[in-house]
Design a protein around this motif. Sequence first.
Motif: not given
Length: 190
Positions: A37, A136-140, A168-169, A172
Motif C-alpha cells: 500500500c 490509501a483506500l485499499s489498505n484495509l 492506484h494508491l 486516501h
Amino acid sequence: MQQIMELVTPRLVLRQWRDSDLAPFAALNADPRVMACFPAPLARDASDAMARRCSGLIAERGWGFWAVALRENDACIGMTGLHIPAVELPCSPCVEIGWRLAFDYWGQGYAHEAAQAALQAGYERVQLPEIVAFTALSNLRSSTLMARLGMHREPATFEHPALPPGHHLRTHCLYRLTRAEWCAREGITP
C-alpha cells in the motif's frame, strides 16, 4: 535538543534508532507484502535515509517515528509513532500517527500495542490537541487499526499530493482523534 522519549509497553519498546536497526528496517521496506500500500518497496539507501531522518526528528523534538523493538531481545521489528507530514494535506497543519512492521509480526497485536503507546504519549506528554491518520483506500488492515484505536473516519476522501494523478494508491481516507475524545475514553481529566 529535546529529551528523547522512550515508550515501553508489555512486549515492545519504542525508542530512538540505532545502527543495528538499519538492516531489519531495510528488509521490511524491501518486502512487497509490507509495501503493498506504498508506491514501491525501498532500496537499502532510501530505507537507511528514512531511518536517519526519523532519528534526526526524534533528536530535534523528542518524539517521532520511533524504532519498534521487542522487549525480550531488542530486535527491531519496524517503526511506529508520530510525525508532522511534510506535504500539505486537507488536515494540515497536523500530527499523524503511523506504523510499519515486518510481515512476520503482523496479526499479533504489535501494531495496536505500539500505536496505543504513541497515542498516549501524544496526548498525555506532548499535549497534542488532535492526532490524525490516513492511508490509501485499499489498505484495509491500517484502516481497521485506525478504527480499533478509536479514531473516527472522515466522510470525504482526498487525493494524496505526493502521488501522481491516476495512481492506484492516490485516493486516501482520513481518520481523526482529539485529545478530548482520548481523555474521555481513558477516564482522564483534560
